[in-house]
Design a protein around this motif. Sequence first.
Motif, mmCIF file in Angstrom:
data_model
loop_
_atom_site.group_PDB
_atom_site.id
_atom_site.type_symbol
_atom_site.label_atom_id
_atom_site.label_comp_id
_atom_site.label_asym_id
_atom_site.label_seq_id
_atom_site.Cartn_x
_atom_site.Cartn_y
_atom_site.Cartn_z
ATOM 1 N N LEU A 174 6.008 -30.876 -11.796
ATOM 2 C CA LEU A 174 5.213 -29.850 -11.706
ATOM 3 C C LEU A 174 5.899 -28.896 -10.711
ATOM 4 O O LEU A 174 5.580 -27.451 -11.200
ATOM 5 C CB LEU A 174 3.717 -30.281 -10.877
ATOM 6 N N ALA B 2 8.172 -26.878 -13.203
ATOM 7 C CA ALA B 2 7.369 -26.045 -14.130
ATOM 8 C C ALA B 2 6.989 -24.881 -13.526
ATOM 9 O O ALA B 2 6.946 -23.510 -13.864
ATOM 10 C CB ALA B 2 6.260 -26.841 -14.502
ATOM 11 N N LYS B 3 6.556 -24.995 -11.975
ATOM 12 C CA LYS B 3 5.971 -23.955 -11.526
ATOM 13 C C LYS B 3 7.345 -22.708 -11.235
ATOM 14 O O LYS B 3 7.111 -21.554 -11.174
ATOM 15 C CB LYS B 3 5.536 -24.178 -10.199
ATOM 16 N N PHE C 177 -0.607 -23.374 -11.889
ATOM 17 C CA PHE C 177 0.104 -22.829 -13.085
ATOM 18 C C PHE C 177 -0.409 -21.413 -13.304
ATOM 19 O O PHE C 177 0.346 -20.598 -13.487
ATOM 20 C CB PHE C 177 0.471 -23.735 -14.249
ATOM 21 N N GLN D 128 0.295 -28.474 -21.038
ATOM 22 C CA GLN D 128 1.050 -27.623 -22.073
ATOM 23 C C GLN D 128 0.911 -26.050 -21.904
ATOM 24 O O GLN D 128 -0.079 -25.713 -21.601
ATOM 25 C CB GLN D 128 0.721 -28.003 -23.563
ATOM 26 N N ILE E 92 6.481 -25.335 -21.883
ATOM 27 C CA ILE E 92 6.487 -26.502 -21.000
ATOM 28 C C ILE E 92 5.498 -27.471 -21.588
ATOM 29 O O ILE E 92 4.266 -27.219 -21.885
ATOM 30 C CB ILE E 92 6.092 -26.153 -19.559
ATOM 31 N N GLY F 222 4.224 -31.262 -20.172
ATOM 32 C CA GLY F 222 4.402 -32.078 -19.040
ATOM 33 C C GLY F 222 3.427 -33.307 -19.344
ATOM 34 O O GLY F 222 2.349 -33.290 -19.862
ATOM 35 N N VAL G 166 8.558 -33.580 -17.396
ATOM 36 C CA VAL G 166 8.197 -32.282 -17.764
ATOM 37 C C VAL G 166 9.441 -31.620 -18.646
ATOM 38 O O VAL G 166 10.665 -31.740 -17.921
ATOM 39 C CB VAL G 166 7.991 -31.301 -16.332
ATOM 40 N N ILE H 259 11.176 -28.554 -20.089
ATOM 41 C CA ILE H 259 11.017 -27.071 -19.942
ATOM 42 C C ILE H 259 11.919 -26.469 -21.092
ATOM 43 O O ILE H 259 13.230 -26.675 -20.905
ATOM 44 C CB ILE H 259 11.353 -26.602 -18.706
ATOM 45 N N ARG I 68 14.794 -31.432 -18.392
ATOM 46 C CA ARG I 68 13.870 -32.439 -17.907
ATOM 47 C C ARG I 68 14.229 -33.008 -16.720
ATOM 48 O O ARG I 68 15.266 -33.581 -16.543
ATOM 49 C CB ARG I 68 13.613 -33.659 -18.732
#
Length: 358
Positions: free
Chosen positions: A137, A140-141, A211, A260, A268, A270, A283, A285, A295
């Motif tokens: 996460l 992703a952030k 997110f 998603q 992304i 996840g 995840v 990306i 990933r």
Amino acid sequence: MSKKEEKRLRVGILGCGPIAQAAHFESCTKARNADLYAICDVADDLRERMEWTHAPEKSYADYDAMLADDQLDAVIIATSDPFHVPASIKALNAGKHVLCEKPLGVTVEEVLELKDAVQRSGKTLQVGHMKRFDEGLQAAKRFIQNDMGQMLALKVWYCDSTHRYTMTDAVQPLMVSSAAKRKPAQDPKADMRRYLMLAHGCHLVDTARYFAGDIVSVNARLSERFGARCWFVETEFSNGTLGHMDLTVAVRMDWHEGFQIYGENGSILGKTYNPWYYKSSDVDIFHEKDGTTHRPLGADGHFYRRQVEAFADVILHGKPMTGANVDDGLESVKAMAAIARSAETGKPVALADITGGI
Ligand SMILES: NC(=O)c1ccc[n+]([C@@H]2O[C@H](COP(=O)([O-])OP(=O)(O)OC[C@H]3O[C@@H](n4cnc5c(N)ncnc54)[C@H](O)[C@@H]3O)[C@@H](O)[C@H]2O)c1
């Protein structure tokens, strides 16, 4: 295990129940910058057994006595939900920092009271939304903040599995309980809609907010069949992202949690595992510019220990808070109440209008 640093936060844990046993005792013991200084529970049999297992320096039956200990820097509130706010306020008033289990509270009003106490005390309060310390996460952030450009849409799902206890029984330590434990006046499971929203909905909402930022309004529908419940929530974010949240308990399949995100410069996808596997989310990306997918492995899947370490870094070294703060906790409680209200009335509900409880 990483080496203990010289400067360490002395943590006391209120509550020796399942979450303390499965996560917090070990997290403090393993943390590079914190120690399991004290534990506290009114249930003598449970507390004594935990003393033997986890060897804290101090052990208390009485919460006030633990808070009066001037060696104690911070507390983790690991009690059932209705005790979170009163126990947090007590700790702040005693000059202690607080890491409070999720959900931060059960009504908007009590969390506002807590927010006042945080501001008055000048102490740190972090909410136990440990998914913010999942390396997947976090990657992703970072992509959202640095490279993704505008966010078009976000879907987040949290679907508990009918097989969850078979899975968790296989991997968790044996949970010890006590007939003498302190319970809330009302059985939390007397109202299952409310229970599931508080226990699971708060994770879903916090991931969505992590997110996409603040939620403006929700339009929720609830379907109940064969003992399963499914909330589909059309979600409006203040940044204009089109949102959808899905809370389903329980799906007739494996644990099913993820997200998603469709962005301007990439997307992304996840997949999050049941937390007790201690495995970072997978995840993917996708970067539009070079057509590749990244990933991260996320080898350190101990999000509960990482949560305590980040909390201690804020207090000991003035680092910025990367966990959920009191405002995040408040917005999460508002969102859960708004989802419940919207499902009951069949109408969209604005978070700005929300009062009362879940
Ligand atoms: N983050 C996560 O993944 C996660 C997972 C499970 C549970 N939780 C949260 O953890 C919290 C605790 O869950 P649990 O199942 O361990 O609760 P529990 O009620 O089984 O255990 C809490 C313990 O705290 C003790 N206690 C309560 N108030 C006390 C007081 N004033 N003084 C001394 N002892 C006191 C009780 O005697 C009890 O033994 C809940 O809010 C739940 O939502 C979080």
